[in-house]
Design an enzyme around this catalytic site. Structure first.
Site, mmCIF file in Angstrom:
data_model
loop_
_atom_site.group_PDB
_atom_site.id
_atom_site.type_symbol
_atom_site.label_atom_id
_atom_site.label_comp_id
_atom_site.label_asym_id
_atom_site.label_seq_id
_atom_site.Cartn_x
_atom_site.Cartn_y
_atom_site.Cartn_z
ATOM 1 N N GLU A 1 3.884 32.688 1.125
ATOM 2 C CA GLU A 1 4.820 33.468 0.146
ATOM 3 C C GLU A 1 4.683 32.745 -1.356
ATOM 4 O OE1 GLU A 1 9.254 31.200 0.671
ATOM 5 O OE2 GLU A 1 9.007 33.201 1.700
ATOM 6 N N GLU B 1 -6.463 34.294 3.585
ATOM 7 C CA GLU B 1 -7.212 34.164 2.201
ATOM 8 C C GLU B 1 -8.028 35.283 1.947
ATOM 9 O OE1 GLU B 1 -7.807 30.246 1.090
ATOM 10 O OE2 GLU B 1 -5.973 29.464 1.324
ATOM 11 N N ARG C 1 -3.925 25.168 -9.254
ATOM 12 C CA ARG C 1 -3.561 24.013 -8.582
ATOM 13 C C ARG C 1 -2.729 23.199 -9.598
ATOM 14 N NH1 ARG C 1 -3.923 24.582 -3.263
ATOM 15 N NH2 ARG C 1 -5.714 24.874 -2.519
ATOM 16 N N GLU D 1 -6.658 30.821 8.497
ATOM 17 C CA GLU D 1 -6.806 30.865 6.873
ATOM 18 C C GLU D 1 -7.833 31.620 6.569
ATOM 19 O OE1 GLU D 1 -4.830 29.257 4.597
ATOM 20 O OE2 GLU D 1 -3.713 28.240 6.236
ATOM 21 N N SER E 1 -9.225 11.365 0.405
ATOM 22 C CA SER E 1 -8.781 10.289 -0.470
ATOM 23 C C SER E 1 -8.262 9.280 0.263
ATOM 24 C CB SER E 1 -7.461 10.763 -1.413
ATOM 25 O OG SER E 1 -8.000 11.919 -2.081
ATOM 26 N N PRO E 2 -9.255 8.483 1.037
ATOM 27 C CA PRO E 2 -8.946 7.317 1.759
ATOM 28 C C PRO E 2 -8.350 6.180 1.242
ATOM 29 C CG PRO E 2 -11.180 7.643 1.504
ATOM 30 C CD PRO E 2 -10.745 8.865 0.739
ATOM 31 N N ARG F 1 0.806 -1.201 -0.069
ATOM 32 C CA ARG F 1 -0.039 -0.155 -0.143
ATOM 33 C C ARG F 1 0.731 1.428 0.110
ATOM 34 N NH1 ARG F 1 -3.281 -3.226 -1.745
ATOM 35 N NH2 ARG F 1 -5.035 -4.010 -0.173
ATOM 36 N N GLU F 2 0.816 2.250 -1.037
ATOM 37 C CA GLU F 2 1.288 3.472 -0.915
ATOM 38 C C GLU F 2 0.546 4.246 -0.346
ATOM 39 O OE1 GLU F 2 1.624 4.044 -5.052
ATOM 40 O OE2 GLU F 2 3.367 2.491 -5.384
#
Length: 182
Positions: free
Chosen positions: A140, A96, A64, A92, A113-114, A37-38
């Protein structure tokens, strides 16, 4: 025992970066066979649904790199070491958007993303927001454009794939129900 649990036999560190760590775990599968598993280890993040007095939703557009495009999202960011999620959420929001609030309400936490990552996002609602006299500095390497949109405009942005991430889509559906009730 957890249903379908995969017991780790050994774990090998492949990469340790500023934000993520990559492990390759050898596991014992429920059927007795071995597998690999990764796994991406992530410190967790927060996301904030910020609503103005006139019921506009504050979104940010940013590039992104993983998607090779700009998308529109709710304000969000990584939790720093030993930082409580609600502190990250307020930080945040200020960095933002240039807004702050005294009424930060926890909504829910969820895995992003399990299948390969342990990242958990903690979602908050910020109402009664006020513009800061002096905007907090962005990271930055962070460049965002602020947007104030209606729920209907956000719906169109989802249809047009301008809003393209799960946390913002989840927030939209939650907010749609919330605004009906309030």
């Amino acid at each position: 025992m957890k249903k379908f649990e995969e017991k780790t036999i050994q774990s090998e560190l492949k990469y340790k970066g500023r934000i993520i760590t990559l492990l390759v775990d050898e596991v014992l599968l429920p059927n007795g066979k071995k597998g690999n598993r990764e796994i991406i280890k992530h410190p967790g993040a927060v996301a904030v649904i910020a609503i103005t007095e006139d019921r506009k939703i504050i979104l940010v557009e940013q590039y992104r790199k993983a998607l090779e495009r700009s998308i529109v999202e709710i304000p969000a960011g990584k939790i720093e070491p030993n930082e409580r999620p609600e502190i990250t959420a307020l930080r945040e929001l200020e960095e933002e958007t240039g807004y702050t609030t005294e009424t930060l309400q926890y909504i829910q936490s969820f895995a992003t993303s399990p299948g390969f990552a342990d990242e958990i996002i903690h979602l908050y609602l910020a109402e009664n927001i006020v513009k800061l006299e002096e905007k907090a500095d962005l990271d930055e390497d962070e460049f965002v454009e602020l947007m104030h949109v209606t729920l209907q405009e956000m719906d169109t942005m989802i249809t047009n794939k301008e809003v393209y991430d799960a946390k913002t889509a989840f927030a939209y559906h939650w907010l749609k129900d919330y605004l009906k009730q309030n």
